[in-house]
Every structure is written in C-alpha cells, then in structure tokens.
Design a protein around this motif. Sequence first.
Motif, PDB file in Angstrom:
ATOM      1  N   SER A  31       0.833  -1.208   0.000  1.00 16.92           N
ATOM      2  CA  SER A  31       0.000   0.000   0.000  1.00 16.92           C
ATOM      3  C   SER A  31       0.869   1.261   0.000  1.00 16.92           C
ATOM      4  CB  SER A  31      -0.943  -0.001   1.205  1.00 16.92           C
ATOM      5  OG  SER A  31      -0.202   0.018   2.409  1.00 16.92           O
ATOM      6  N   ASP A  32       2.020   1.211   0.682  1.00 13.94           N
ATOM      7  CA  ASP A  32       2.940   2.347   0.661  1.00 13.94           C
ATOM      8  C   ASP A  32       3.514   2.564  -0.737  1.00 13.94           C
ATOM      9  OD1 ASP A  32       2.538   2.858   3.327  1.00 13.94           O
ATOM     10  OD2 ASP A  32       4.341   1.778   3.993  1.00 13.94           O
ATOM     11  N   ARG A  33       3.821   1.479  -1.419  1.00 14.34           N
ATOM     12  CA  ARG A  33       4.333   1.566  -2.787  1.00 14.34           C
ATOM     13  C   ARG A  33       3.290   2.204  -3.704  1.00 14.34           C
ATOM     14  NH1 ARG A  33       8.364  -1.177  -4.809  1.00 14.34           N
ATOM     15  NH2 ARG A  33       8.216  -2.805  -3.241  1.00 14.34           N
ATOM     16  N   GLU A  34       2.034   1.829  -3.531  1.00 14.82           N
ATOM     17  CA  GLU A  34       0.954   2.396  -4.348  1.00 14.82           C
ATOM     18  C   GLU A  34       0.745   3.882  -4.030  1.00 14.82           C
ATOM     19  OE1 GLU A  34      -1.489   2.712  -7.306  1.00 14.82           O
ATOM     20  OE2 GLU A  34      -0.405   0.858  -6.896  1.00 14.82           O
ATOM     21  N   ARG A  35       0.811   4.233  -2.766  1.00 14.80           N
ATOM     22  CA  ARG A  35       0.693   5.642  -2.383  1.00 14.80           C
ATOM     23  C   ARG A  35       1.843   6.459  -2.966  1.00 14.80           C
ATOM     24  NH1 ARG A  35       0.710   5.992   3.710  1.00 14.80           N
ATOM     25  NH2 ARG A  35       0.734   8.206   3.252  1.00 14.80           N
ATOM     26  N   PHE A  36       3.053   5.882  -2.954  1.00 13.82           N
ATOM     27  CA  PHE A  36       4.209   6.563  -3.531  1.00 13.82           C
ATOM     28  C   PHE A  36       3.988   6.822  -5.025  1.00 13.82           C
ATOM     29  CE2 PHE A  36       8.363   6.442  -5.646  1.00 13.82           C
ATOM     30  CZ  PHE A  36       9.054   7.414  -4.937  1.00 13.82           C
ATOM     31  N   ARG A  37       3.518   5.811  -5.744  1.00 13.44           N
ATOM     32  CA  ARG A  37       3.226   5.975  -7.183  1.00 13.44           C
ATOM     33  C   ARG A  37       2.166   7.060  -7.402  1.00 13.44           C
ATOM     34  NH1 ARG A  37       2.426  -0.011  -8.202  1.00 13.44           N
ATOM     35  NH2 ARG A  37       4.549  -0.773  -8.100  1.00 13.44           N
ATOM     36  N   GLU A  38       1.128   7.004  -6.606  1.00 11.09           N
ATOM     37  CA  GLU A  38       0.031   7.973  -6.737  1.00 11.09           C
ATOM     38  C   GLU A  38       0.519   9.400  -6.483  1.00 11.09           C
ATOM     39  OE1 GLU A  38      -3.718   9.015  -3.937  1.00 11.09           O
ATOM     40  OE2 GLU A  38      -3.497   6.903  -4.488  1.00 11.09           O
ATOM     41  N   LEU A  39       1.306   9.570  -5.426  1.00 12.98           N
ATOM     42  CA  LEU A  39       1.802  10.910  -5.099  1.00 12.98           C
ATOM     43  C   LEU A  39       2.788  11.433  -6.142  1.00 12.98           C
ATOM     44  CD1 LEU A  39       2.253  10.484  -1.256  1.00 12.98           C
ATOM     45  CD2 LEU A  39       0.745  12.120  -2.398  1.00 12.98           C
ATOM     46  N   THR A  40       3.658  10.577  -6.626  1.00  7.82           N
ATOM     47  CA  THR A  40       4.636  11.040  -7.614  1.00  7.82           C
ATOM     48  C   THR A  40       3.990  11.322  -8.964  1.00  7.82           C
ATOM     49  OG1 THR A  40       5.283   8.757  -8.156  1.00  7.82           O
ATOM     50  CG2 THR A  40       6.621   9.930  -6.518  1.00  7.82           C
ATOM     51  N   LYS A  41       2.851  10.720  -9.240  1.00 11.35           N
ATOM     52  CA  LYS A  41       2.120  11.034 -10.474  1.00 11.35           C
ATOM     53  C   LYS A  41       1.289  12.303 -10.323  1.00 11.35           C
ATOM     54  CE  LYS A  41       3.042   7.725 -13.391  1.00 11.35           C
ATOM     55  NZ  LYS A  41       3.711   8.032 -14.649  1.00 11.35           N
ATOM     56  N   GLU A  42       0.897  12.622  -9.094  1.00 12.63           N
ATOM     57  CA  GLU A  42       0.045  13.779  -8.845  1.00 12.63           C
ATOM     58  C   GLU A  42       0.829  15.082  -8.766  1.00 12.63           C
ATOM     59  OE1 GLU A  42      -2.929  15.377  -5.347  1.00 12.63           O
ATOM     60  OE2 GLU A  42      -2.600  13.236  -5.545  1.00 12.63           O
ATOM     61  N   LEU A  43       2.106  14.998  -8.417  1.00 13.27           N
ATOM     62  CA  LEU A  43       2.909  16.209  -8.222  1.00 13.27           C
ATOM     63  C   LEU A  43       3.753  16.513  -9.453  1.00 13.27           C
ATOM     64  CD1 LEU A  43       3.995  15.539  -4.551  1.00 13.27           C
ATOM     65  CD2 LEU A  43       2.252  17.126  -5.346  1.00 13.27           C
ATOM     66  N   ARG A  44       3.835  17.790  -9.793  1.00  9.47           N
ATOM     67  CA  ARG A  44       4.547  18.273 -10.985  1.00  9.47           C
ATOM     68  C   ARG A  44       5.985  18.625 -10.609  1.00  9.47           C
ATOM     69  NH1 ARG A  44       1.794  21.535 -14.982  1.00  9.47           N
ATOM     70  NH2 ARG A  44       0.191  21.764 -13.419  1.00  9.47           N
ATOM     71  N   CYS A  45       6.904  18.339 -11.519  1.00 12.47           N
ATOM     72  CA  CYS A  45       8.306  18.698 -11.318  1.00 12.47           C
ATOM     73  C   CYS A  45       8.460  20.219 -11.454  1.00 12.47           C
ATOM     74  CB  CYS A  45       9.186  17.991 -12.346  1.00 12.47           C
ATOM     75  SG  CYS A  45      10.924  18.467 -12.255  1.00 12.47           S
ATOM     76  N   TYR A  89       6.638  24.611  -2.525  1.00 13.21           N
ATOM     77  CA  TYR A  89       6.776  24.961  -3.945  1.00 13.21           C
ATOM     78  C   TYR A  89       5.582  25.721  -4.517  1.00 13.21           C
ATOM     79  CZ  TYR A  89      10.622  21.704  -3.657  1.00 13.21           C
ATOM     80  OH  TYR A  89      11.777  21.080  -3.295  1.00 13.21           O
ATOM     81  N   GLY A  90       4.553  25.918  -3.749  1.00 12.67           N
ATOM     82  CA  GLY A  90       3.384  26.642  -4.236  1.00 12.67           C
ATOM     83  C   GLY A  90       2.372  25.719  -4.891  1.00 12.67           C
ATOM     84  N   ASP A  91       1.235  26.296  -5.276  1.00 11.23           N
ATOM     85  CA  ASP A  91       0.155  25.516  -5.889  1.00 11.23           C
ATOM     86  C   ASP A  91       0.548  24.935  -7.239  1.00 11.23           C
ATOM     87  OD1 ASP A  91      -1.861  25.670  -3.936  1.00 11.23           O
ATOM     88  OD2 ASP A  91      -2.312  27.728  -4.541  1.00 11.23           O
ATOM     89  N   PHE A  92       1.565  25.499  -7.871  1.00 14.18           N
ATOM     90  CA  PHE A  92       1.977  25.033  -9.191  1.00 14.18           C
ATOM     91  C   PHE A  92       2.444  23.578  -9.156  1.00 14.18           C
ATOM     92  CE2 PHE A  92       5.175  24.396 -12.462  1.00 14.18           C
ATOM     93  CZ  PHE A  92       4.427  24.718 -13.582  1.00 14.18           C
ATOM     94  N   VAL A  93       2.912  23.103  -8.010  1.00 15.17           N
ATOM     95  CA  VAL A  93       3.462  21.755  -7.926  1.00 15.17           C
ATOM     96  C   VAL A  93       2.373  20.688  -8.091  1.00 15.17           C
ATOM     97  CG1 VAL A  93       3.335  21.342  -5.436  1.00 15.17           C
ATOM     98  CG2 VAL A  93       5.259  20.437  -6.731  1.00 15.17           C
ATOM     99  N   PRO A  97      -4.655  21.843  -8.820  1.00 14.16           N
ATOM    100  CA  PRO A  97      -4.614  22.645  -7.590  1.00 14.16           C
ATOM    101  C   PRO A  97      -5.998  22.806  -6.973  1.00 14.16           C
ATOM    102  CG  PRO A  97      -4.261  24.011  -9.529  1.00 14.16           C
ATOM    103  CD  PRO A  97      -4.316  22.599  -9.999  1.00 14.16           C
ATOM    104  N   ALA A  98      -6.013  23.009  -5.684  1.00 11.00           N
ATOM    105  CA  ALA A  98      -7.274  23.204  -4.961  1.00 11.00           C
ATOM    106  C   ALA A  98      -7.930  24.503  -5.424  1.00 11.00           C
ATOM    107  CB  ALA A  98      -7.004  23.256  -3.457  1.00 11.00           C
ATOM    108  N   LEU A  99      -9.245  24.535  -5.401  1.00 11.53           N
ATOM    109  CA  LEU A  99      -9.981  25.737  -5.809  1.00 11.53           C
ATOM    110  C   LEU A  99     -10.019  26.710  -4.643  1.00 11.53           C
ATOM    111  CD1 LEU A  99     -11.669  27.242  -7.868  1.00 11.53           C
ATOM    112  CD2 LEU A  99     -13.661  26.005  -7.066  1.00 11.53           C
ATOM    113  N   ASN A 100      -9.314  27.825  -4.807  1.00  2.81           N
ATOM    114  CA  ASN A 100      -9.346  28.902  -3.822  1.00  2.81           C
ATOM    115  C   ASN A 100      -9.173  30.216  -4.565  1.00  2.81           C
ATOM    116  OD1 ASN A 100      -6.536  29.260  -4.277  1.00  2.81           O
ATOM    117  ND2 ASN A 100      -6.040  27.798  -2.661  1.00  2.81           N
ATOM    118  N   ALA A 101      -9.055  31.311  -3.835  1.00  4.09           N
ATOM    119  CA  ALA A 101      -8.975  32.629  -4.467  1.00  4.09           C
ATOM    120  C   ALA A 101      -7.734  32.753  -5.363  1.00  4.09           C
ATOM    121  CB  ALA A 101      -8.951  33.715  -3.401  1.00  4.09           C
ATOM    122  N   LYS A 102      -6.629  32.126  -4.974  1.00  2.00           N
ATOM    123  CA  LYS A 102      -5.400  32.212  -5.755  1.00  2.00           C
ATOM    124  C   LYS A 102      -5.484  31.415  -7.064  1.00  2.00           C
ATOM    125  CE  LYS A 102      -2.262  32.587  -1.821  1.00  2.00           C
ATOM    126  NZ  LYS A 102      -1.172  31.888  -1.132  1.00  2.00           N
TER     127      LYS A 102
END
Length: 157
Positions: A31-45, A89-93, A97-102
């Motif tokens: 499950s940790d391996r799957e979470r790692f894959r999910e997180l690394t696919k969700e975050l932008r370089c 790194y900011g919302d760009f990562v 991104p979450a919906l907020n005023a920015k």
Amino acid sequence: MKRWMAAFVLGLSMASMAHAAIDTYEFAQESDRERFRELTKELRCPKCQNQDIADSNAPIATDLRREIFRMLGEGKDNQQIIDFMVDRYGDFVRYKPALNAKTAFLWFGPAALLLGGFVLIAVIVRRRRVQRSDTPDSLSAEERERLDHLLDKTKND
C-alpha cells in the motif's frame, strides 16, 4: 558516412539513457508503494513543469521522490505530504490545484477566455451582417440612377 555518424550518435544517446540513475525504494507494505506511485504522479516537477516527478529525471524531482519516500516512512498521510509540497513549492506543484482565491483563474480562466472569444466572434459577425444589409440602401437616388444608366449601357454593348 552520414548514416554511420547518425547511428553512432544514436548509439551514444541510448547508452547514456541505459546508465541513467533509477530510484529503488524498499517499502514495508504494498500500500505504501501504491501511495508513492500515486503521489509522484500527482505532483509536478518544478523544473520540468510539464512532467510529473515520477517521470522526470531532473535532480529536484529525485529529491522530491526521496522526500516523499521519507515522509511515507514517517507515517504521514497523502494530504500531509501534498500540503508540505504546496507550502514549499506553491500551488503550481500540483497538477490539479485546490480551488481557492489564488487558483480561481487557473480553473475558470480558460472557460472565460473561450466564452469571451465566442462573444467577440458573434459581435464581429453581427456587425458585418448589419453593414452588408445597409450597403444597397446607402446609395442616393442620383447615384442609383447613374448606376442604372451605366448598367444599361454595358448591357447594350
């Protein structure tokens, strides 16, 4: 000779890819391996900007993957890891991104620009239609008489 040179350059480039560093992480649970894959696919370089950190070979992406692995080992959940990355790194990562005023412009800006384009096109088309419908009536009586005279003259010739 050019073909041999191209083949040589291609071979060198493929050899360098074969020696590229590959991250290997040992996870306690699948499950940790799957979470790692999910997180690394969700975050932008942050350097590549259009690649997720799972696919990027940039040094910062390697550091981010190592940081995610460390945080998973500490037992942090996905939201805590994402919040840490966004704070750093900011919302760009984030790809989503979450919906907020920015970030409202990121979410609604493309639709607003598209709608504005359609309105602009509609206004231009409407003005052209109005101009075309006004054209025949824009001649004065004298000009119409002269035009009829010229047209009759060309028909007779």
